[in-house]
Design a protein around this motif. Structure first.
Motif, mmCIF file in Angstrom:
data_model
loop_
_atom_site.group_PDB
_atom_site.id
_atom_site.type_symbol
_atom_site.label_atom_id
_atom_site.label_comp_id
_atom_site.label_asym_id
_atom_site.label_seq_id
_atom_site.Cartn_x
_atom_site.Cartn_y
_atom_site.Cartn_z
ATOM 1 N N PHE A 16 21.777 -52.292 23.064
ATOM 2 C CA PHE A 16 23.116 -52.719 22.770
ATOM 3 C C PHE A 16 23.693 -52.126 21.349
ATOM 4 O O PHE A 16 22.626 -52.320 20.434
ATOM 5 C CB PHE A 16 23.290 -54.079 22.759
ATOM 6 N N PRO A 17 24.740 -51.545 21.255
ATOM 7 C CA PRO A 17 25.165 -51.133 19.732
ATOM 8 C C PRO A 17 25.233 -52.344 19.076
ATOM 9 O O PRO A 17 26.036 -53.498 19.634
ATOM 10 C CB PRO A 17 26.384 -50.213 19.753
ATOM 11 N N LEU A 18 25.191 -52.715 17.712
ATOM 12 C CA LEU A 18 25.520 -53.762 16.989
ATOM 13 C C LEU A 18 26.570 -53.573 15.921
ATOM 14 O O LEU A 18 27.434 -54.253 15.779
ATOM 15 C CB LEU A 18 24.151 -54.441 16.422
ATOM 16 N N ARG A 19 26.505 -52.322 15.289
ATOM 17 C CA ARG A 19 27.522 -52.126 14.113
ATOM 18 C C ARG A 19 28.023 -50.782 14.366
ATOM 19 O O ARG A 19 27.445 -49.885 14.930
ATOM 20 C CB ARG A 19 26.802 -52.161 12.972
ATOM 21 N N TRP A 20 29.271 -50.542 13.834
ATOM 22 C CA TRP A 20 30.047 -49.366 13.944
ATOM 23 C C TRP A 20 30.658 -48.625 12.957
ATOM 24 O O TRP A 20 30.923 -49.603 11.916
ATOM 25 C CB TRP A 20 31.050 -49.685 15.102
ATOM 26 N N GLU A 21 30.911 -47.474 12.720
ATOM 27 C CA GLU A 21 31.521 -46.858 11.749
ATOM 28 C C GLU A 21 32.301 -45.957 12.114
ATOM 29 O O GLU A 21 32.078 -45.076 13.251
ATOM 30 C CB GLU A 21 30.358 -46.331 10.777
ATOM 31 N N LEU A 22 33.432 -45.607 11.502
ATOM 32 C CA LEU A 22 34.654 -44.851 11.808
ATOM 33 C C LEU A 22 33.928 -43.280 11.734
ATOM 34 O O LEU A 22 33.406 -43.012 10.881
ATOM 35 C CB LEU A 22 35.871 -44.774 11.040
ATOM 36 N N VAL B 33 19.070 -62.232 29.557
ATOM 37 C CA VAL B 33 19.809 -61.273 29.346
ATOM 38 C C VAL B 33 19.877 -60.582 30.611
ATOM 39 O O VAL B 33 19.369 -59.308 30.859
ATOM 40 C CB VAL B 33 19.431 -60.514 28.058
ATOM 41 N N ASN B 34 20.292 -61.097 31.507
ATOM 42 C CA ASN B 34 20.811 -60.484 32.798
ATOM 43 C C ASN B 34 22.291 -60.936 33.326
ATOM 44 O O ASN B 34 22.437 -61.119 34.726
ATOM 45 C CB ASN B 34 19.679 -61.037 33.799
ATOM 46 N N GLN B 35 23.126 -61.111 32.649
ATOM 47 C CA GLN B 35 24.262 -61.660 32.912
ATOM 48 C C GLN B 35 25.592 -60.772 32.500
ATOM 49 O O GLN B 35 25.378 -59.812 31.893
ATOM 50 C CB GLN B 35 24.602 -63.017 31.931
ATOM 51 N N PRO B 36 26.498 -60.760 33.294
ATOM 52 C CA PRO B 36 27.730 -59.679 33.092
ATOM 53 C C PRO B 36 28.323 -59.901 31.657
ATOM 54 O O PRO B 36 28.790 -59.012 31.075
ATOM 55 C CB PRO B 36 28.780 -60.250 33.929
ATOM 56 N N LEU C 12 28.344 -55.396 36.624
ATOM 57 C CA LEU C 12 27.154 -55.197 37.259
ATOM 58 C C LEU C 12 26.414 -54.415 36.282
ATOM 59 O O LEU C 12 25.127 -54.827 35.964
ATOM 60 C CB LEU C 12 27.265 -54.393 38.522
ATOM 61 N N LEU C 13 26.916 -53.544 35.540
ATOM 62 C CA LEU C 13 26.113 -52.639 34.549
ATOM 63 C C LEU C 13 25.649 -53.341 33.416
ATOM 64 O O LEU C 13 24.492 -53.150 32.975
ATOM 65 C CB LEU C 13 26.674 -51.139 34.437
ATOM 66 N N SER C 14 26.434 -54.130 33.109
ATOM 67 C CA SER C 14 26.409 -54.878 31.799
ATOM 68 C C SER C 14 25.011 -55.751 32.188
ATOM 69 O O SER C 14 24.297 -56.136 31.126
ATOM 70 C CB SER C 14 27.478 -55.747 31.444
#
Length: 582
Positions: A334-340, A473-476, A326-328
């Motif tokens: 939205f985050p796209l890229r990550w770093e340690l 962009v309204n989907q789980p 539901l929240l999604s």
């Protein structure tokens, strides 16, 4: 209807032999593809609680099978969901040289029928098992392709029939295996997913290691449950069963003493794909240097432990996943890229062997080694925090011209709802231009990946045509939509080369014709002339290249094609009423 009691009587009377090839060999051999499918057919014909289903084809031509174990003989996923039971999906032999899960799952399916104390585990959980995912690799069987592994006597090969590593294929879905898997995943919508593997790397005492969905990229409501409840329970249960686990030995430096780093499984990987649908994922990794019998037993006990926990927490798991879905569906950023994030760590108990360095007899250089005569148990750091390095605010919808059929097909096979325009329509949209990117110099799983992608944002009117696609962009599964269609995401469809055609310019100019136009533009546009002169002053290569100078001006003219480097997925920012068909 066949009932469990009758089935048990058949077993006790010796009417069927439910001993697996692994057990018959005293743990030295692994079941072949044909043996495993035959075994599950036997269970299907014996127990009304087990059904062997066939899904779509794989690259080698054989169908992808799914074994479903349901205590009441209900095999309709929608009705199972309505009953409040949770679904566990186990994927085996994605790397067929790592077959621990193949044999563990066969024994688990049988024991869930034949052992009274295990039947209760099906009270609130339905178990789905893919016996062999990489069937082509499983049929390519031999003794020796895994140089760093002890047993079994024979096993399959990592590459599939197209020589793809299928655990890099979930987003790009080049293989028919991945497309059939997506159908299974969309049909059954598992709450928890397990991919069974055998590890590579350092030597240590643990038989079992574990990759969990990286918590910072899992939906927060599920991440809290995973980190605070589910993972601790699994580690505790495995220790009680004689198989103390450690996180997957992905080291910060060369040896485990330096610390372990949580694996960042982006959506190309199975558990990274599952996370886009708010499904908690685990990759079980049995240690390569342990006897095959121990590896299978460890995998079996992990699946058993997970089933035990799911059965107890079935209501909580269902509520948390529903909340995450539901929240999604309402999520905007939205985050796209990550770093340690190396500033955050925790200590874990690790059972290792002292590392030593010896001189190579071949190269004369130092090579790491582990001394099994010097075991230890000590605290080492575990780095399990990642921070977002890039994010995006999602639009109301993405518009995808029907020309990009490879992309729309991949969205639809993963269960993304797309609509189509009923007629030609001009819309004010936001769009990107690709301003910078690098491309890998060597092929990776059939692609030359784009990376370090930079974009600029523009708005304008674009003509869309009858049949073009709209993804709201309204989907789980909003994260799937965003992480595939936003070009800067590491596993976006742009990164995987599906839009590379827009990077190639189609029209050019002849200098002897354009020179007069270029001169006129400089005379009439003071800003352009100033930028042109500054560029010549600051860039000596530009100043020496007549072609670069003409081309710079050409790019600013109306002659330059607007589609060059324009990313062909468009962002609808305002919720307009569109002429649509489902």
């Amino acid at each position: 209807m066949r009932i469990l009691l009758f089935s048990l009587l058949l077993v006790l009377s010796g009417s069927i032999d439910s001993t697996t090839p692994f057990e018959k060999s005293n743990g030295l051999e692994s079941a072949t593809y044909d043996e495993a499918i035959s075994y599950y057919r036997q269970l299907d014909s014996t127990y009304s609680e087990i059904k062997l289903l066939e899904y779509g084809p794989t690259d080698v031509g054989r169908p992808l099978h799914l074994v479903v174990i349901s205590s009441d003989g209900e095999f309709n996923p929608q009705k199972i969901e309505e009953s409040g039971r949770r679904i566990l999906l186990v994927n085996n032999a994605i790397h067929p040289g790592e077959p621990c899960g193949v044999d563990a799952s066969m024994m688990l399916a049988r024991d869930l029928m034949e052992k009274k104390e295990m039947q209760r585990l099906l009270q609130n959980v339905v178990v789905c098992i893919i016996p062999f995912y990489n069937i082509g690799g499983a049929l390519n069987r031999g003794c020796c392709s895994r140089a760093n592994q002890v047993g079994p006597k024979e096993y399959g090969f990592r590459g599939n029939a197209r020589n793809l590593d299928l655990n890099r294929d979930f987003i790009k879905a080049d293989s028919r295996n991945a497309r059939s898997f997506a159908e299974i995943f969309d049909d059954w919508k598992p709450d928890i997913f397990v991919d069974t593997h055998t590890s590579n790397g350092a030597d240590y005492q643990h038989v079992m290691t574990l990759i969990s969905t990286q918590k910072d990229k899992l939906h927060p409501v599920l991440a809290t449950y995973l980190e605070k409840d589910l993972e601790p329970a699994l580690y505790k249960r495995m220790a009680q069963k004689g198989f103390p686990m450690t996180p997957y030995v992905n080291t910060l430096a060369t040896i485990p003493d330096s610390g372990l780093v949580a694996y960042l499984e982006t959506p190309r990987y199975s558990t990274g794909y599952a996370a886009l649908f708010n499904c908690i994922g685990f990759t079980s990794e049995a240690h390569m240097w342990k006897p095959y019998k121990e590896r299978v037993e460890g995998t079996y006990h992990f699946l058993e432990s997970l089933l035990e926990k799911m059965n107890i927490n079935h209501k909580e798991i269902g509520l948390l996943k529903a909340k995450a879905d539901l929240l999604s569906s309402r999520q905007k950023n939205f985050p796209l890229r990550w770093e340690l994030d190396t500033s955050q760590k925790k200590d874990i108990i690790f059972q290792g062997y002292e590392a030593t360095w010896k001189e190579s007899k071949v190269t004369g250089t130092k090579v790491e080694s582990y001394d099994r005569e010097r075991p230890y148990q000590r605290n080492i750091p575990f780095y399990n925090s990642y921070k977002s390095m890039d994010s995006v605010t999602a639009p109301v919808a993405y518009l995808i011209p029907q020309a990009w059929q490879e992309v729309t097909e991949r969205l639809m096979i993963s269960g993304i709802r797309l609509k189509q325009l009923l007629r030609d329509t001009v819309l004010e949209v936001e769009y990107y231009r690709i301003t910078r990117y690098d491309t890998r110099p060597r092929p990776y799983e059939g692609h030359y990946l784009n990376y370090d992608i930079e974009t600029s944002v523009h708005t304008g009117e674009i003509t869309f045509y009858q049949g073009d696609y709209v993804a709201y962009v309204n989907q789980p599964a909003n994260r799937f939509i965003v992480e595939t269609l936003e070009p800067r995401a590491p596993d976006s469809y742009f990164a995987w080369n599906f839009f590379d055609a827009v990077l190639s310019q189609k029209e050019y100019f002849s200098p002897y014709i354009f020179d007069e136009t270029a001169h006129r533009m400089l005379q009439q546009n003071a800003t352009l002339k100033r930028e042109f002169e500054q560029r010549k002053e600051q860039d000596s290569m530009f100043a020496k290249s007549p072609w670069a100078q003409w081309y710079f001006i050409y790019q600013q003219s109306e002659l330059y094609e607007p589609s060059h480097n324009r990313y062909p997925v468009y962002r609808l920012i305002t919720d307009a009423l569109l002429p649509l068909r489902e």
